[in-house]
Design a protein around this motif. Structure first.
Motif, PDB file in Angstrom:
ATOM      1  N   PRO A 207       0.826  -1.217   0.000  1.00 49.54           N
ATOM      2  CA  PRO A 207       0.000   0.000   0.000  1.00 49.54           C
ATOM      3  C   PRO A 207       0.852   1.256   0.000  1.00 49.54           C
ATOM      4  O   PRO A 207       0.508   2.246  -0.655  1.00 49.54           O
ATOM      5  CB  PRO A 207      -0.794  -0.125   1.299  1.00 49.54           C
ATOM      6  N   TRP A 210       2.184   1.879  -3.555  1.00 45.79           N
ATOM      7  CA  TRP A 210       1.116   2.340  -4.440  1.00 45.79           C
ATOM      8  C   TRP A 210       0.739   3.790  -4.146  1.00 45.79           C
ATOM      9  O   TRP A 210       0.545   4.589  -5.058  1.00 45.79           O
ATOM     10  CB  TRP A 210      -0.130   1.452  -4.301  1.00 45.79           C
ATOM     11  N   HIS A 211       0.670   4.092  -2.881  1.00 48.38           N
ATOM     12  CA  HIS A 211       0.268   5.441  -2.508  1.00 48.38           C
ATOM     13  C   HIS A 211       1.286   6.465  -2.995  1.00 48.38           C
ATOM     14  O   HIS A 211       0.934   7.496  -3.576  1.00 48.38           O
ATOM     15  CB  HIS A 211       0.108   5.523  -0.982  1.00 48.38           C
ATOM     16  N   LEU A 213       3.413   6.124  -5.425  1.00 48.65           N
ATOM     17  CA  LEU A 213       3.419   6.180  -6.894  1.00 48.65           C
ATOM     18  C   LEU A 213       2.277   7.061  -7.397  1.00 48.65           C
ATOM     19  O   LEU A 213       2.466   7.912  -8.256  1.00 48.65           O
ATOM     20  CB  LEU A 213       3.297   4.771  -7.477  1.00 48.65           C
ATOM     21  N   GLU A 214       1.103   6.837  -6.817  1.00 56.16           N
ATOM     22  CA  GLU A 214      -0.038   7.622  -7.297  1.00 56.16           C
ATOM     23  C   GLU A 214       0.131   9.096  -6.949  1.00 56.16           C
ATOM     24  O   GLU A 214      -0.221   9.966  -7.755  1.00 56.16           O
ATOM     25  CB  GLU A 214      -1.335   7.056  -6.722  1.00 56.16           C
ATOM     26  N   MET A 215       0.712   9.359  -5.801  1.00 55.18           N
ATOM     27  CA  MET A 215       0.957  10.754  -5.434  1.00 55.18           C
ATOM     28  C   MET A 215       1.979  11.376  -6.379  1.00 55.18           C
ATOM     29  O   MET A 215       1.795  12.490  -6.865  1.00 55.18           O
ATOM     30  CB  MET A 215       1.446  10.808  -3.977  1.00 55.18           C
ATOM     31  N   TRP A 434      -1.442  -2.296 -14.839  1.00 50.93           N
ATOM     32  CA  TRP A 434      -2.047  -2.094 -13.512  1.00 50.93           C
ATOM     33  C   TRP A 434      -3.099  -1.007 -13.551  1.00 50.93           C
ATOM     34  O   TRP A 434      -4.107  -1.076 -12.855  1.00 50.93           O
ATOM     35  CB  TRP A 434      -0.988  -1.806 -12.459  1.00 50.93           C
ATOM     36  N   LYS A 437      -6.225  -2.514 -15.041  1.00 50.41           N
ATOM     37  CA  LYS A 437      -6.920  -3.373 -14.071  1.00 50.41           C
ATOM     38  C   LYS A 437      -7.620  -2.531 -13.025  1.00 50.41           C
ATOM     39  O   LYS A 437      -8.740  -2.840 -12.611  1.00 50.41           O
ATOM     40  CB  LYS A 437      -5.910  -4.280 -13.387  1.00 50.41           C
ATOM     41  N   GLY A 438      -6.947  -1.469 -12.601  1.00 53.07           N
ATOM     42  CA  GLY A 438      -7.582  -0.574 -11.641  1.00 53.07           C
ATOM     43  C   GLY A 438      -8.886  -0.035 -12.194  1.00 53.07           C
ATOM     44  O   GLY A 438      -9.819   0.249 -11.458  1.00 53.07           O
ATOM     45  N   HIS A 441     -12.523  -1.859 -11.683  1.00 55.72           N
ATOM     46  CA  HIS A 441     -13.385  -1.598 -10.533  1.00 55.72           C
ATOM     47  C   HIS A 441     -13.689  -0.123 -10.519  1.00 55.72           C
ATOM     48  O   HIS A 441     -12.882   0.679 -10.951  1.00 55.72           O
ATOM     49  CB  HIS A 441     -12.658  -1.958  -9.234  1.00 55.72           C
ATOM     50  N   PRO A 444     -12.887   3.717  -5.852  1.00 57.28           N
ATOM     51  CA  PRO A 444     -13.631   3.953  -4.610  1.00 57.28           C
ATOM     52  C   PRO A 444     -13.509   5.403  -4.147  1.00 57.28           C
ATOM     53  O   PRO A 444     -14.493   6.011  -3.721  1.00 57.28           O
ATOM     54  CB  PRO A 444     -12.959   3.007  -3.615  1.00 57.28           C
ATOM     55  N   ALA A 445     -12.288   5.955  -4.269  1.00 57.30           N
ATOM     56  CA  ALA A 445     -12.110   7.321  -3.781  1.00 57.30           C
ATOM     57  C   ALA A 445     -12.995   8.268  -4.561  1.00 57.30           C
ATOM     58  O   ALA A 445     -13.672   9.129  -4.009  1.00 57.30           O
ATOM     59  CB  ALA A 445     -10.649   7.718  -3.928  1.00 57.30           C
ATOM     60  N   ALA A 448     -16.719   7.741  -3.814  1.00 54.24           N
ATOM     61  CA  ALA A 448     -17.167   8.281  -2.542  1.00 54.24           C
ATOM     62  C   ALA A 448     -17.473   9.767  -2.652  1.00 54.24           C
ATOM     63  O   ALA A 448     -18.370  10.284  -1.980  1.00 54.24           O
ATOM     64  CB  ALA A 448     -16.096   8.044  -1.487  1.00 54.24           C
TER      65      ALA A 448
END
Lengths: 469, 228, 174
Positions: A207, A210-211, A213-215, A434, A437-438, A441, A444-445, A448
């Motif tokens: 996690p 990933w966090h 990388l996304e940031m 990746w 694949k993300g 789904h 979620p963020a 929300a």
């Protein structure tokens, strides 16, 4: 790569992941036809290198340049390729920030175009130097000569801007590849496994990783957009900062940026169509992607017309003698055929194709993009050359005709682009696995933050292939 | 106060004989391009005589205008050079340092007067011109820009001569090859910072105009417009 | 270093496993932060019941930008002073040209610090042996406990299987 290795990869019993398998196939399997294509492209690139060495040995006189046309094909190519480079990073950064879900299969194609087009584009100022072996004098370093480069020169701005852009777009391309390299590390064998082991940097997918990388990607997206805009603005300032008729124009910055994005999207569409065909990615690069890029292209086509009208009409009304000489030479004089070809290629042909929904198919957008790439090259040519041929004092007006050296080098770069791209595709999955694949789904963020029921009306639902289907 | 070299060219006196062009080539080791290269626009001539016609036949008048580098105060060629090869020297000249030049040719594009020249090939001279090369002027290799220097080598010689004799430089003591060779005396050279010099007096005349003044380059060459 | 982990086929079972491990952590004497999760795609930490990630990266990048910009201006100003070019009486340190350079260096600074901050805070590159399973790249989600008491492994294994692990494996470096 051995057959055994391929079989292991493609038929691994635990491999229930069709998406990964599909996207890794182009990396791990290379058909003889691709080797042949690479060799043919490589021959062109080699011819270009030979031409460059020939020119460096004998002098710039082997080109068609002369007084007063000191800049010709090389600078045209420079502006053109730097323009193409705006495909990528800019588009994918904007789509990333806008959280457009259809971007996912497109972004890496686009970012790779950026990096390669930048490398090719940035080589032209060196190719065009009178003494190319001294190109490093443009780099600010404390030299033994005790002299620094001149930061007032737009060429130095170019150097800074292109360095920044290349660094940024390389990071923008490479950071999200790390997880995909980690996947490859787990699947490849032999020397490839060693290579990917190094390239994956020990990525696992915690996690925390990933966090970060996304940031990092979010920050890069925010930073890269103003950089991309500044790069082509500064390229335009190479022209606009000197008192040459029709160059010295305030509209040049945005005009160049718009043109760059325009040609960039066109190049992206062509690249995507080729990848789709050659690498059999029909299920991932779908008509809807071409449809949406086609719409963007349509907007940019209109913007291009707007800019060219804004530029030319004001010059015509201003009626300053030196500028009108250039204007009329382009529109009515010796450049008339090129000028109107450009208008056809950039507007008259692509506009109906892109505006009519029924024509905005994959074939349609590829046709439109092809004419646009030609048209935008002509546009750059018509910016560089006529102003120099008809500069101020009529006694020194001149004439420019490219020589075989310039034409060979130009063709070589058009071969270098697909060659670099093919090589890239053989080392990196061209569609970010990746991220795709993300996209299967709902995010979620994002979900929300949005009102309930939004997911159901998401128009992008079903645009991505689902795993296991 | 430092010197500020300038020139006045009287268009009324110019006969278009092109002696200035020849003298310049001899003084400054200007390479010969040959017929075919000259036709392609590769000839180098730091000063040129622009010829134009006025009126309709048979009432035609021919006009001449010698155009060297205008040695602008606000020269567009200078700030665009990434390597300081084209720079502003202490005496106000737009100097070109050949060894610094990497050949971007940006200065040549920026110059509104098309007064800058590029070495497309290694320099060569039609025989026997190679025997009369001037030792005071460096030869430029392929790939660098060059341009009119106002024969600065002559100014340097005259200045050190005057210094050795412990006297100020006299007006008219320095003259570039073009000025020296002009049979009709159409060109006058001198220090614009000296109000008593011939060049300052002539530059102040009502007939004095600058070439492409609207571009805002503030040239140090003043043309005296034709009255006849 | 040792670990025991289960491989889960989907996020639902992985989430249940994380929750279950959290519940048994006190009994089996390990800290919740010893729970290891490895996945092939980003997971939502909140949904997974993992601690929220926090990073100063945007601020680090902004600081990098400021440092880069200052360096860019300093470079432009310094070099213009070392070689004064008083063209037509214009200023030696010219603000507008220097601002272009400043801008590009600001961006370059931000980009470089972002890359460095990413590598540093994600603790990359690191090539040593760590809790990982190649099955992750087949889409499995790894959930496990690192450096726990070996005597608790039997219980942990049971817990992991209970939540739907397809396989449970042990990992230890000698």
């Amino acid at each position: 790569m051995t057959t055994r290795e391929r079989q292991r990869l493609e038929a691994a019993p635990q491999d229930r992941d069709r998406l990964t398998r599909d996207l890794l196939r182009p990396v791990l399997h290379t058909s003889p036809r691709i080797y042949l294509t690479m060799m043919a492209l490589g021959a062109f690139v080699l011819a270009g290198l030979v031409a460059f060495v020939y020119q460096a040995y004998w002098g710039m006189g082997v080109s068609g340049l002369n007084r007063p046309v000191f800049w010709g094909f090389y600078i045209t190519n420079f502006v053109f390729w730097i323009g193409i480079s705006h495909a990528g990073t800019l588009i994918s950064a904007i789509l990333r920030l806008a959280n457009a879900r259809w971007r996912r299969p497109v972004t890496r194609c686009a970012e790779a175009i950026t990096v390669f087009a930048l490398v090719i584009g940035a080589s032209f100022p060196i190719i065009h130097l009178g003494r190319p072996w001294l190109f490093f004098w443009l780099i600010p370093y404390p030299s033994e000569r005790g002299i620094w480069p001149n930061f007032r020169s737009p060429l130095l701005w170019d150097f800074c801007a292109i360095t920044t852009y290349l660094t940024g777009s390389l990071a923008f391309l490479l950071l999200p590849i790390i997880p995909d390299w980690a996947t490859l590390r787990d699947r490849a064998i032999g020397w490839r496994k060693k290579l990917y082991r190094v390239l994956a940097l020990g990525w696992r997918g915690t996690p925390r990783e990933w966090h970060r990388l996304e940031m990092a990607m979010r920050i890069m997206a925010v930073v890269i957009i103003p950089v991309a805009v500044s790069v082509h603005t500064i390229v335009s300032w190479d022209f606009a900062m000197v008192p040459v008729p029709m160059w010295h124009s305030t509209v040049f910055g945005p005009y160049f940026v718009a043109g760059a994005i325009f040609s960039g999207i066109a190049a992206l569409i062509i690249a995507m169509a080729l990848l789709r065909k050659i690498l059999h990615l029909e299920e991932y690069l779908k008509p809807i992607h071409f449809d949406h890029l086609g719409k963007l292209l349509l907007v940019m086509s209109l913007l291009w017309v707007y800019f060219i009208v804004a530029e030319r009409l004001t010059v015509w009304y201003g009626n300053a003698t030196p500028e009108v000489a250039v204007l009329l030479a382009t529109q009515r004089g010796k450049f008339l055929p090129l000028f109107w070809t450009m208008v056809c290629c950039n507007f008259l042909i692509p506009f109906p194709i892109l505006a009519i929904k029924r024509l905005r198919t994959i074939t349609g957008t590829v046709i439109a993009s092809s004419t646009i790439v030609v048209g935008m090259w002509l546009e750059r040519f018509l910016i560089v050359v006529p102003s120099l041929e008809f500069k101020y004092l009529p006694f020194s007006w001149g004439n420019y005709r490219p020589s075989w050296v310039e034409i060979t080098i130009t063709l070589a770069t058009f071969a270098a682009m697909p060659l670099l791209y093919l090589l890239f595709v053989k080392f990196v999955p061209i569609i970010s696995m990746w991220e795709l694949k993300g996209g299967e789904h709902p995010e979620p963020a994002a979900a929300a933050e949005l009102a309930p029921g939004h997911e159901a009306s998401d128009p992008w639902e079903g645009t991505l292939p689902s795993a296991g289907s | 106060m430092s010197r500020r070299w300038g020139m006045v060219i009287d268009l009324d006196r110019c006969t278009g004989c092109e002696a200035c062009v020849v003298a310049c080539s001899a003084e400054n080791n200007i390479a010969t391009a040959g017929e075919s290269q000259a036709a392609k626009g590769r000839a180098i001539h730091w000063i040129r005589v622009e010829r134009s016609w006025e009126g309709e036949f048979p009432n035609v008048r021919v006009r001449f205008r010698p155009v060297p580098c205008q040695q602008c105060d606000a020269a567009p060629c200078e700030p665009v050079c990434p390597t300081y090869a084209s720079y502003h020297n202490a005496e106000g000249l737009n100097a070109q340092v050949y060894n610094r030049c990497i050949g971007t040719r940006y200065c040549a594009n920026a110059c509104p007067y098309t007064g800058r020249f590029f070495n497309w090939f290694q320099p060569s001279w039609d025989k026997p011109l190679q025997l009369q090369l001037n030792p005071d002027v460096s030869i430029r290799e392929a790939g660098v820009m060059e341009k009119c220097t106002f024969c600065y080598q002559r100014a340097l010689v005259a200045e050190s001569q005057a210094e050795a004799e412990k006297r100020p430089l006299r007006d008219g003591e320095v003259s570039p090859a073009c000025v020296q060779s002009c049979p009709s005396g159409a060109m006058v050279f001198g220090d614009l910072n000296d109000p008593a010099s011939a060049v300052s007096r002539l530059a102040g005349l009502d007939r004095g105009v600058k070439l492409l003044e609207e571009v805002g380059t503030f040239p140090k060459i003043t043309y005296l417009a034709r009255e006849s | 270093m040792n670990a025991i982990y289960g491989l889960f086929p989907d996020t639902d079972s992985a989430r249940r496993a994380v929750k279950a491990l959290g519940e048994v952590s006190r009994r089996l004497r390990f800290q919740p932060r010893q729970i290891v999760v490895v996945s092939q795609e980003p997971l939502d930490d909140r949904e997974m019941g993992l601690p929220r990630q926090h990073t100063w990266m945007p601020w680090i990048a902004a600081c990098g930008g400021i440092v880069g910009g200052t360096a860019g201006y300093a470079l432009a100003a310094f070099t213009q002073r070392t070689y004064p070019l008083p063209t037509g009486g214009m200023p030696v340190v010219a603000l507008w040209p220097a601002s272009v350079v400043t801008y590009e260096f600001t961006m370059l600074g931000a980009i470089l610090t972002t890359i460095v901050a990413f590598l540093a805070t994600a603790r990359l590159p690191r090539y040593g042996q760590r809790v990982y399973d190649a099955a992750v790249s087949d889409g499995m989600i790894l959930v496990g406990v690192a450096d726990s008491d070996v005597n608790a492994w039997r219980d942990l294994e049971e817990t992991l299987y209970e939540q739907g692990a397809e396989r449970v494996r042990q990992f230890s470096t000698a």
